[in-house]
Scaffold this active site. Structure first.
Site, PDB file in Angstrom:
ATOM      1  N   LYS A  43      61.108 114.401   2.428  1.00 42.98           N
ATOM      2  CA  LYS A  43      62.223 114.923   1.627  1.00 42.98           C
ATOM      3  C   LYS A  43      61.672 115.466   0.309  1.00 42.98           C
ATOM      4  O   LYS A  43      61.272 114.726  -0.569  1.00 42.98           O
ATOM      5  CB  LYS A  43      63.268 113.849   1.319  1.00 42.98           C
ATOM      6  CG  LYS A  43      64.545 114.536   0.785  1.00 42.98           C
ATOM      7  CD  LYS A  43      65.409 113.669  -0.071  1.00 42.98           C
ATOM      8  CE  LYS A  43      64.990 113.539  -1.484  1.00 42.98           C
ATOM      9  NZ  LYS A  43      65.052 114.777  -2.308  1.00 42.98           N
ATOM     10  N   GLU A  67      54.040 105.849  -6.229  1.00 40.59           N
ATOM     11  CA  GLU A  67      53.251 106.437  -7.325  1.00 40.59           C
ATOM     12  C   GLU A  67      54.271 106.808  -8.388  1.00 40.59           C
ATOM     13  O   GLU A  67      55.087 107.705  -8.193  1.00 40.59           O
ATOM     14  CB  GLU A  67      52.466 107.640  -6.797  1.00 40.59           C
ATOM     15  CG  GLU A  67      51.298 108.003  -7.671  1.00 40.59           C
ATOM     16  CD  GLU A  67      51.571 109.233  -8.495  1.00 40.59           C
ATOM     17  OE1 GLU A  67      51.970 109.066  -9.688  1.00 40.59           O
ATOM     18  OE2 GLU A  67      51.397 110.353  -7.979  1.00 40.59           O
ATOM     19  N   CYS A  98      52.639 112.736 -14.239  1.00 40.64           N
ATOM     20  CA  CYS A  98      52.813 111.294 -14.464  1.00 40.64           C
ATOM     21  C   CYS A  98      51.604 110.724 -15.186  1.00 40.64           C
ATOM     22  O   CYS A  98      51.695 109.689 -15.838  1.00 40.64           O
ATOM     23  CB  CYS A  98      53.086 110.576 -13.147  1.00 40.64           C
ATOM     24  SG  CYS A  98      52.179 111.250 -11.787  1.00 40.64           S
ATOM     25  N   GLU A 149      57.988 107.070 -21.172  1.00 38.03           N
ATOM     26  CA  GLU A 149      57.495 108.321 -20.603  1.00 38.03           C
ATOM     27  C   GLU A 149      58.471 109.455 -20.947  1.00 38.03           C
ATOM     28  O   GLU A 149      59.659 109.368 -20.634  1.00 38.03           O
ATOM     29  CB  GLU A 149      57.385 108.188 -19.090  1.00 38.03           C
ATOM     30  CG  GLU A 149      56.828 109.429 -18.436  1.00 38.03           C
ATOM     31  CD  GLU A 149      56.615 109.274 -16.936  1.00 38.03           C
ATOM     32  OE1 GLU A 149      57.518 108.770 -16.256  1.00 38.03           O
ATOM     33  OE2 GLU A 149      55.541 109.667 -16.463  1.00 38.03           O
TER      34      GLU A 149
HETATM   35  P1  ADP Z   1      62.556 112.712 -11.742  1.00 40.03           P
HETATM   36  O1  ADP Z   1      63.250 111.714 -12.614  1.00 40.03           O
HETATM   37  O2  ADP Z   1      61.218 113.067 -12.222  1.00 40.03           O
HETATM   38  O3  ADP Z   1      63.408 113.862 -11.289  1.00 40.03           O
HETATM   39  P2  ADP Z   1      63.089 111.084  -9.512  1.00 40.03           P
HETATM   40  O4  ADP Z   1      62.420 109.775  -9.385  1.00 40.03           O
HETATM   41  O5  ADP Z   1      64.526 111.122  -9.911  1.00 40.03           O
HETATM   42  O6  ADP Z   1      62.190 111.938 -10.439  1.00 40.03           O
HETATM   43  O7  ADP Z   1      62.978 111.908  -8.157  1.00 40.03           O
HETATM   44  C1  ADP Z   1      61.851 111.943  -7.335  1.00 40.03           C
HETATM   45  C2  ADP Z   1      62.317 112.060  -5.903  1.00 40.03           C
HETATM   46  O8  ADP Z   1      63.110 110.941  -5.590  1.00 40.03           O
HETATM   47  C3  ADP Z   1      63.174 113.281  -5.601  1.00 40.03           C
HETATM   48  O9  ADP Z   1      62.852 113.767  -4.308  1.00 40.03           O
HETATM   49  C4  ADP Z   1      64.578 112.710  -5.612  1.00 40.03           C
HETATM   50  O10 ADP Z   1      65.500 113.442  -4.825  1.00 40.03           O
HETATM   51  C5  ADP Z   1      64.346 111.343  -5.023  1.00 40.03           C
HETATM   52  N1  ADP Z   1      65.371 110.347  -5.359  1.00 40.03           N
HETATM   53  C6  ADP Z   1      66.133 110.261  -6.478  1.00 40.03           C
HETATM   54  N2  ADP Z   1      66.985 109.220  -6.392  1.00 40.03           N
HETATM   55  C7  ADP Z   1      66.761 108.609  -5.205  1.00 40.03           C
HETATM   56  C8  ADP Z   1      67.312 107.466  -4.535  1.00 40.03           C
HETATM   57  N3  ADP Z   1      68.280 106.735  -5.084  1.00 40.03           N
HETATM   58  N4  ADP Z   1      66.809 107.139  -3.328  1.00 40.03           N
HETATM   59  C9  ADP Z   1      65.819 107.869  -2.765  1.00 40.03           C
HETATM   60  N5  ADP Z   1      65.276 108.946  -3.336  1.00 40.03           N
HETATM   61  C10 ADP Z   1      65.721 109.327  -4.537  1.00 40.03           C
END
Ligand code: ADP
Length: 499
Positions: free
Chosen positions: A197, A272, A306, A403
Site C-alpha cells: 500500500k 522503520e 526520517c 521530529e
Molecule cells: P506521515 O505522517 O509521514 O504522513 P504516516 O505514518 O501517517 O506518515 O503514513 C505512512 C503510511 O502509513 C502511509 O502509507 C499511510 O497511508 C499509512 N497509514 C496511516 N495511518 C494508518 C493506519 N492507521 N493504519 C495503517 N496504515 C496507516
C-alpha cells in the site's frame, strides 16, 4: 495538469497521469470494488495531479486472497534461481525507465527531478539487483546434537530458512519508488508474496512499478498494489487475519497503531519509524566538509527524511563559524517546483506537512529560539518552506525534542566532548547520527556510544543496498537492506531425524 513546467513532462508520464490509475490485484489492473477514486496533488501548486483507485477493506481482502494463492502455488514452486532472475530483471527495467520514474516522483512528491534521477531511481534499481543475488543463498545449517536422555541415538538435524508467507507492506511518501523497492526486494527474494500500500500522497510511481512487475513476468498475485488511505486500506491490511507479516515505514504514532492492529493474529511486524538524529561537529573537523555536510544532512529531500540530521551539536570554539556556514548554505538554496531544472529544494509534500512544519516554527520562535536563516512559509502557492536554521534553543523545547520532518535544523553549542554522546542520546528516537572530526579514535569511540542504527562519520545520508538501515529505541524494529533485512521475511524450521 496545473504545473508551470507541464510542457516539459515526458510524454509517457503525461499519458500515465491523464487517466485514473487502477490497482493491481492478481495480475490484473482493476477499479476499486467501491468504484471510488482519490486525488493525488502536485505539491508545487496544490492542484490535482491525477486520480487513483481508492482501495479499502474489500480490495485488501481480494489482494490478500490472490497473494495467498500465489504463495501456495506458482511462487513456491519456482526455483530460487528463477526467482532471482525475475528480481534482477525488474531492476534492469527500472533502469530502462529512469526518466519516467524521476518525473513521476518529482511531480507527485515535489522533489527535484535532478535528485530523483540521480538518487531515488538508481538506488531502487540497485536494491533489486542486490536482493536478486540472495534468492539462491538462503541457507540453513546442519547441527550436531548431544541429547542427554537418548545417549545411544544418532540424529541428522538441520535448519530450513523459509519465507514467512503473505506480507503487507505500508510505505510513506518521502521516497515513493525507493521505499517500494526497499520493501519489495527482500520480500520477493525470500519467496514471500506481497500486498503493497503506497502512501496516499504519492501512489503513482508504485503503480508504474506494478506495470513493470507484470512486464517482467512475475506470476499473478505475487505482488498486489492497493493504493488508498491509511485509516482504511492501511488499517485493513495491518489487521487482516490472513496476512503473516506487516512491514511498515512511517511515523512512530502510526507504527504504534500497526503494532496494535497486528495483535489479532500475532503477525510479525517490522517498523522503520521516526527520528531526531544528532549530528555532532567537533572543533578538529575539516570545517568545509563539516559545514556542507551538516547543511545537506538536514536539507536533503527538504528535511523529509526520517534520518535527517536535525539536531546539530557544534563544539563551542567553532560554533559561530559552523552555524554561519550552514545558515549561508540555507540562504543560497534555490527553492522551487521539482521540475524546474534550477530547483535545489522543492515544496513539502502536502498542506498537512506544511501546517505541521510551520506549527513547529511558530512554537520554537515563540519559546525564544531565533531563526538565523529562514523561519517561515515561502510564497502563497504550493507547500514551500524556507530552509531554516534555529539557534538559542534549550534542550526541552519541542523543536529540539520532536521530529519536524521539514527543512529545519536546531544548532546548539557544546563544551565537553566527553558528555556530548549523553546529550545526543537524550531522545526517544535512535535512527541515525553523524560525527565530524579528524580524530579517528574519537570518531569510533563516539560511534560505539551513540544509540543509533546508523552512524555516519565525515559523511551523511549515504545509503547502499548492502548497508543495513533501521532504528534503535522508538525508531523501529528490524532492519531494512543488507542481509539483515532477510531476517524480517524468513523463519527457521528445525528438522531433526533419528538415523
Ligand atoms: P506521515 O505522517 O509521514 O504522513 P504516516 O505514518 O501517517 O506518515 O503514513 C505512512 C503510511 O502509513 C502511509 O502509507 C499511510 O497511508 C499509512 N497509514 C496511516 N495511518 C494508518 C493506519 N492507521 N493504519 C495503517 N496504515 C496507516
Amino acid at each position: 495538469m496545473g504545473t508551470t513546467f507541464a510542457a516539459q513532462i515526458d510524454p509517457r508520464v503525461a499519458s500515465f497521469i491523464e487517466k485514473p490509475r487502477k490497482m493491481l490485484i492478481n495480475g490484473k489492473w482493476v477499479d476499486a470494488v467501491s468504484g471510488k477514486t482519490f486525488p493525488t496533488y502536485d505539491p508545487s501548486t496544490g492542484e490535482v495531479l491525477a486520480q487513483v483507485a481508492e482501495g479499502d477493506r474489500e480490495d485488501i481482502n481480494l489482494a490478500v486472497k490472490a497473494a495467498r494463492q500465489a504463495f501456495e502455488g506458482p511462487w513456491r514452486k519456482m526455483t530460487p534461481s528463477d526467482r532471482g532472475r525475475l528480481i534482477w530483471k525488474l531492476g534492469d527495467l527500472i533502469d530502462a525507465h529512469v526518466e519516467e520514474f524521476a518525473y513521476l516522483d518529482s511531480l507527485d512528491n515535489g522533489k527535484p527531478l535532478t535528485v530523483a534521477r540521480a538518487a531515488d531511481v538508481p538506488l531502487a534499481a540497485e536494491l533489486f539487483r542486490y536482493m536478486a543475488g540472495w534468492a539462491t543463498k538462503l541457507e540453513g545449517n546442519t547441527i550436531p546434537l548431544s541429547v542427554p536422555y537418548t545417549p545411544k541415538a544418532k540424529y541428522l538435524s538441520y535448519t530450513l530458512r523459509e519465507p514467512v508467507g503473505v506480507v503487507g507492506q505500508i510505505i510513506p511518501w518521502n521516497f515513493p519508488l525507493l521505499m517500494a523497492a526497499w520493501k519489495l526486494g527482500p520480500a520477493l527474494t525470500t519467496g514471500c508474496t506481497v500486498i503493497l500500500k503506497p502512501a496516499e500522497q504519492t501512489p503513482l510511481s508504485a503503480l508504474r512499478l506494478g506495470e513493470l512487475i507484470v512486464e517482467a513476468g512475475f506470476p499473478e498475485g505475487v505482488v498486489n498494489i492497493v493504493p488508498g488511505y491509511g485509516e482504511t486500506a492501511g488499517a485493513a491490511l495491518a489487521a487482516h487475519p490472513d496476512v503473516d507479516k506487516i512491514a511498515f515505514t512511517g511515523s512512530t504514532e502510526v507504527g504504534r497503531l500497526i503494532v496494535q492492529a497486528a495483535t489479532g493474529n500475532l503477525k510479525r511486524v517490522s517498523l522503520e519509524l521516526g527520528g531526531k538524529s544528532p549530528n555532532v561537529v567537533f572543533k578538529d573537523a575539516d570545517m568545509d566538509v563539516a559545514i556542507g555536510g551538516a547543511a545537506s544532512a538536514i536539507f536533503f529531500n527538504h528535511g523529509q527524511c526520517c534520518c535527517a540530521g536535525s539536531r546539530l551539536y557544534i563544539e563551542k570554539e567553532v560554533f559561530d563559524k559552523v552555524v554561519d556556514g550552514v545558515a549561508a548554505n540555507a540562504k543560497k538554496i534555490r527553492v522551487g517546483a521539482g521540475l524546474d531544472p534550477k530547483t535545489q529544494m522543492g515544496p513539502l509534500v502536502s498542506q498537512e506537512q506544511l501546517n505541521r512544519v510551520c506549527g513547529y516554527l511558530e512554537s520554537g520562535l515563540s519559546e525564544g529560539a531565533k531563526a538565523i536563516a529562514g523561519g517561515q512559509k515561502k510564497g502563497d502557492k504550493g507547500y514551500f518552506v524556507e530552509p531554516t536554521v534555529l539557534v538559542d534553543t534549550t534542550d526541552n523545547m519541542k523543536v529540539v525534542q520532536e521530529e519536524i520532518f521539514g527543512p529545519v535544523v536546531v544548532a546548539m553549542p557544546f563544551t565537553d566532548p566527553e558528555e556530548i554522546a549523553l546529550r545526543a542520546n537524550d531522545n526517544v528516537y535512535g535512527l541515525a547520527a553523524g560525527i565530524w572530526t579528524r580524530d579517528i579514535s574519537k570518531a569510533h569511540r563516539m560511534a560505539e556510544n551513540l544509540q543509533a542504527g546508523t552512524v555516519w562519520i565525515n559523511c551523511y545520508n549515504i545509503f547502499d543496498a548492502a548497508l543495513p538501515f533501521g532504528g534503535y529505541k522508538q525508531s523501529g524494529w528490524g532492519r531494512e537492506m543488507g542481509h539483515e533485512v532477510l531476517n524480517n521475511y524468513t523463519q527457521t524450521k528445525a528438522v531433526c531425524a533419528r538415523i
